[in-house]
Motif scaffolding. Structure first.
Motif, mmCIF file in Angstrom:
data_model
loop_
_atom_site.group_PDB
_atom_site.id
_atom_site.type_symbol
_atom_site.label_atom_id
_atom_site.label_comp_id
_atom_site.label_asym_id
_atom_site.label_seq_id
_atom_site.Cartn_x
_atom_site.Cartn_y
_atom_site.Cartn_z
ATOM 1 N N THR A 175 139.994 -18.180 36.101
ATOM 2 C CA THR A 175 139.096 -18.064 34.958
ATOM 3 C C THR A 175 137.662 -18.341 35.406
ATOM 4 O O THR A 175 137.431 -18.990 36.423
ATOM 5 C CB THR A 175 139.454 -19.063 33.840
ATOM 6 O OG1 THR A 175 139.181 -20.402 34.301
ATOM 7 C CG2 THR A 175 140.915 -18.945 33.432
ATOM 8 N N ALA A 176 136.727 -17.850 34.616
ATOM 9 C CA ALA A 176 135.320 -18.132 34.913
ATOM 10 C C ALA A 176 135.044 -19.624 34.829
ATOM 11 O O ALA A 176 134.270 -20.181 35.621
ATOM 12 C CB ALA A 176 134.427 -17.363 33.941
ATOM 13 N N GLN A 177 135.677 -20.292 33.870
ATOM 14 C CA GLN A 177 135.473 -21.732 33.725
ATOM 15 C C GLN A 177 135.921 -22.483 34.975
ATOM 16 O O GLN A 177 135.277 -23.437 35.414
ATOM 17 C CB GLN A 177 136.260 -22.258 32.506
ATOM 18 C CG GLN A 177 135.735 -21.716 31.182
ATOM 19 C CD GLN A 177 136.448 -20.443 30.751
ATOM 20 O OE1 GLN A 177 136.814 -19.622 31.585
ATOM 21 N NE2 GLN A 177 136.621 -20.288 29.437
ATOM 22 N N GLU A 197 132.549 -10.661 32.521
ATOM 23 C CA GLU A 197 132.840 -12.040 32.907
ATOM 24 C C GLU A 197 134.251 -12.132 33.488
ATOM 25 O O GLU A 197 135.193 -11.531 32.978
ATOM 26 C CB GLU A 197 132.731 -12.960 31.700
ATOM 27 C CG GLU A 197 132.971 -14.434 32.014
ATOM 28 C CD GLU A 197 132.971 -15.318 30.771
ATOM 29 O OE1 GLU A 197 132.988 -16.562 30.923
ATOM 30 O OE2 GLU A 197 132.988 -14.765 29.649
ATOM 31 N N LEU A 198 134.386 -12.881 34.579
ATOM 32 C CA LEU A 198 135.682 -13.094 35.205
ATOM 33 C C LEU A 198 136.699 -13.613 34.193
ATOM 34 O O LEU A 198 136.404 -14.523 33.410
ATOM 35 C CB LEU A 198 135.532 -14.108 36.343
ATOM 36 C CG LEU A 198 136.826 -14.669 36.959
ATOM 37 C CD1 LEU A 198 137.623 -13.577 37.653
ATOM 38 C CD2 LEU A 198 136.483 -15.808 37.923
ATOM 39 N N SER A 204 127.722 -18.014 40.791
ATOM 40 C CA SER A 204 128.281 -16.685 41.041
ATOM 41 C C SER A 204 129.472 -16.860 41.967
ATOM 42 O O SER A 204 129.634 -17.904 42.611
ATOM 43 C CB SER A 204 127.242 -15.748 41.663
ATOM 44 O OG SER A 204 126.800 -16.256 42.911
ATOM 45 N N ILE A 205 130.297 -15.850 42.044
ATOM 46 C CA ILE A 205 131.507 -15.965 42.853
ATOM 47 C C ILE A 205 131.140 -15.841 44.332
ATOM 48 O O ILE A 205 130.512 -14.854 44.740
ATOM 49 C CB ILE A 205 132.518 -14.883 42.447
ATOM 50 C CG1 ILE A 205 132.943 -15.104 40.991
ATOM 51 C CG2 ILE A 205 133.737 -14.908 43.367
ATOM 52 C CD1 ILE A 205 133.721 -13.985 40.388
ATOM 53 N N PHE A 236 132.569 -9.493 39.596
ATOM 54 C CA PHE A 236 132.529 -10.159 38.290
ATOM 55 C C PHE A 236 131.235 -10.958 38.143
ATOM 56 O O PHE A 236 130.603 -11.358 39.130
ATOM 57 C CB PHE A 236 133.692 -11.145 38.155
ATOM 58 C CG PHE A 236 135.037 -10.535 37.905
ATOM 59 C CD1 PHE A 236 135.296 -9.810 36.751
ATOM 60 C CD2 PHE A 236 136.068 -10.713 38.819
ATOM 61 C CE1 PHE A 236 136.552 -9.263 36.513
ATOM 62 C CE2 PHE A 236 137.326 -10.176 38.598
ATOM 63 C CZ PHE A 236 137.572 -9.445 37.437
ATOM 64 N N THR A 237 130.875 -11.249 36.917
ATOM 65 C CA THR A 237 129.817 -12.214 36.637
ATOM 66 C C THR A 237 130.448 -13.478 36.063
ATOM 67 O O THR A 237 131.553 -13.432 35.510
ATOM 68 C CB THR A 237 128.791 -11.648 35.640
ATOM 69 O OG1 THR A 237 127.770 -12.634 35.398
ATOM 70 C CG2 THR A 237 129.435 -11.291 34.304
ATOM 71 N N LEU A 238 129.763 -14.589 36.212
ATOM 72 C CA LEU A 238 130.198 -15.846 35.591
ATOM 73 C C LEU A 238 129.431 -16.139 34.314
ATOM 74 O O LEU A 238 129.591 -17.204 33.716
ATOM 75 C CB LEU A 238 130.040 -17.010 36.582
ATOM 76 C CG LEU A 238 130.895 -16.942 37.846
ATOM 77 C CD1 LEU A 238 130.663 -18.173 38.723
ATOM 78 C CD2 LEU A 238 132.379 -16.812 37.505
ATOM 79 N N ARG A 264 133.196 -21.903 37.579
ATOM 80 C CA ARG A 264 131.970 -22.640 37.217
ATOM 81 C C ARG A 264 132.163 -24.138 37.425
ATOM 82 O O ARG A 264 131.233 -24.854 37.826
ATOM 83 C CB ARG A 264 131.586 -22.338 35.771
ATOM 84 C CG ARG A 264 131.020 -20.943 35.547
ATOM 85 C CD ARG A 264 130.348 -20.815 34.181
ATOM 86 N NE ARG A 264 131.310 -20.883 33.096
ATOM 87 C CZ ARG A 264 131.795 -19.830 32.420
ATOM 88 N NH1 ARG A 264 131.407 -18.606 32.758
ATOM 89 N NH2 ARG A 264 132.649 -19.994 31.434
#
Length: 528
Positions: free
Chosen positions: A92-94, A402-403, A103-104, A393-395, A97
């Motif tokens: 997950t993006a969370q 978004e991822l 960013s990834i 992907f973007t975070l 982060r």
């Protein structure tokens, strides 16, 4: 335009029965051999593509993704295939982060999505190929065992990419700790074994069993969140191609999560200008193309994502009113200082193959691991080099791209075709990461506005707005560079050539195929 035979160059290839164009001569040779022995264009494209993972491992491999457009024999119907992989279900993006990333990280297991290419090859072979997958993979298996001599452009790219390799990847993709030189032999016996298992068991030989276990265990040891189920559930999807008309010629692309729609928007933006009246390699044309690209890429960055996460579809980019409003932002004489502010009011490494057979089945296929050697990581037992498509992907919270678990990222690789009067006229593609939509439009306009043949359209110098600057290849003279600076562009000379390309024009009236292959790479167009 007739070629000046006093000057160095490459002749356009002509043949009647079948043709392929790839970025490496061994792959082109394999494809033509498959056609001569009774395989069709799908068989030839798969055989050549898998071999290119050995000839150009810095560009592609079985740890990557692919997309394809296929025209069946005897029809003008087009079939799109999306064989891009998805994020692991635990990702997950969370989660990313929380590790402190904005960013990834591109050289990490967090950037590794499940490889989709093998699922795509197996699907295409079963549904549209003439040969068994085992017969199709046989040439690549032989080369993986015996090795391939490294070609000059590949050696150059390899040497520039070694710092991105780490862990097991350095063992599998360096020779004595260094990049191979041109003419050195590169062998991949681990990949030969993987291909033998795929030949025997189909996609399951890759996504299940010992090969999948090697990939999952290796990724988890490197900090990935991948699980066996992520690989076992991998699949390719048929999709409906999308298109736009440019002065009576139809440019056909695949829908998101790829960014082919960026090329469609660029073409429509440029259609309002009299491109044919300009110097094909002068400042004015480069300026208009750069401004159209800046607008189209900004729209891409705002809207393009996994199609399941684009609630408004393509309307924000390709609606007629939106195109007119965006085109009005282009000043023919001056660069926009801030394209994002202007448009806001209105709304990497790859191989490409094209094959046409005697029955006029046509394949446009692109296959990639993203950056040089992808993530720079490889599985510890079989040496499968992992792509880093998750870096697409973007975070940014709430962004369409978004991822998220099981989601496909924004993808840069895009196959294409041209149609005239409803008939397929040319499968083609351009390698080169973010450049690809601009490359598609450059070839389109070279041919439509300036009457170039496929080889001429590929050969011409290129420009591209990237990293805040307008990058020019050496084919642009200083007069053009000065004029572009006067228009407000930050002009720089690009260190490396911009991408590569292949194309096969189908001359329906004369019954011949006309091929071109980019001299920026090692490849060739071959026919029989």
């Amino acid at each position: 335009m007739p070629r000046d035979f006093h000057l160095p160059g490459r002749s356009t290839a002509y043949a009647e029965n079948g043709m392929c164009a790839t970025s490496h001569p061994l792959a082109s040779g394999i494809a033509v051999d498959v056609l001569k022995r009774g395989g069709n264009a799908v068989d030839a494209a798969i055989a050549a593509a898998v071999t290119l993972g050995l000839c150009e491992p810095q560009m592609t491999g079985i740890g990557g993704d692919c997309f394809a457009i296929v025209k069946p024999a005897g029809e003008d119907r087009l079939i799109g295939l999306n064989a891009s992989g998805r994020a692991p279900k635990a990702m997950t993006a969370q989660t990313v982060r929380a590790q402190g990333f904005e960013s990834i990280p591109v050289r990490s297991a967090l950037a590794v999505t499940v490889p989709g290419a093998i699922a795509g090859f197996a699907q295409l072979s079963a549904d549209h190929g003439r040969w068994s997958l085992a017969d199709t993979l046989a040439p690549a298996i032989a080369y993986a065992e015996a090795g391939v001599p490294v070609a000059p452009r590949v050696a150059l790219d390899w040497a520039r990419s070694t710092e991105g390799l780490s862990g097991a990847a350095r063992d599998f993709y360096l020779i004595g700790g260094a990049a191979p030189r041109a003419g050195d032999m590169f062998r991949a016996p681990g990949q030969a074994e993987v291909l033998r298992r795929i030949a025997k068991d189909g996609a399951k030989g890759f996504y299940e069993g010992e090969v999948a276990e090697d990939m999952v265990a290796s990724l988890r040891a490197l900090g990935g969140l991948h699980e066996a189920e992520d690989f076992a559930s991998a699949s390719a999807d048929y999709v409906e191609p999308v298109s736009a008309d440019y002065r009576g010629v139809e440019l056909v692309e695949l829908p998101p999560n790829g960014h082919g729609v960026t090329a469609l928007l660029m073409a429509k933006l440029l259609e309002g200008f009299d491109i044919a009246a300009l110097d094909p390699f002068g400042a004015q044309r480069a300026h208009l193309e750069a401004e159209a690209a800046r607008i189209a890429y900004d729209a891409r960055n705002r809207f393009v994502a996994d199609a399941d996460h684009m609630p408004d579809g393509l309307e924000p980019m390709l609606g007629d009113a939106k195109i007119a409003a965006l085109a009005a932002l282009i000043d023919p004489d001056r660069a926009m200082p801030d394209v994002r502010a202007a448009t806001g009011a209105v709304h990497k490494d790859t191989i490409y193959i094209t094959v046409v057979d005697r029955d006029r089945m046509a394949v446009s296929l692109i296959y990639s691991i993203f950056h040089d050697f992808g993530s720079g990581l490889a599985s510890s037992k079989f040496g499968i080099n992992f792509q880093n498509r998750g870096a697409g992907f973007t975070l940014e919270a709430g962004h369409p791209n978004e991822l998220a678990p099981g989601k496909r990222p924004l993808h840069t690789i895009i196959p294409a075709m041209l149609r005239r009067g409803g008939r397929v006229a040319m499968p083609f593609g351009v390698m080169g990461g973010q450049y690809q939509p601009t490359g598609h439009v450059r070839i389109l306009t070279n041919m439509v506005d300036f009457g170039m043949d496929p080889q001429e359209a590929i050969d011409g110098p290129r420009s591209f707005h990237e990293d805040g600057a307008l990058m020019l290849e050496n084919g642009y003279g200083e007069a053009a560079a000065t004029a572009l600076r006067d228009m407000g562009h930050d002009v720089r000379r690009r260190e490396g050539a911009l991408g590569g390309a292949q194309a096969i024009e189908i001359d329906h009236e004369r019954g011949v195929l006309i091929g071109g292959s980019d001299p920026r790479k090692d490849g060739v167009a071959l026919g029989y």
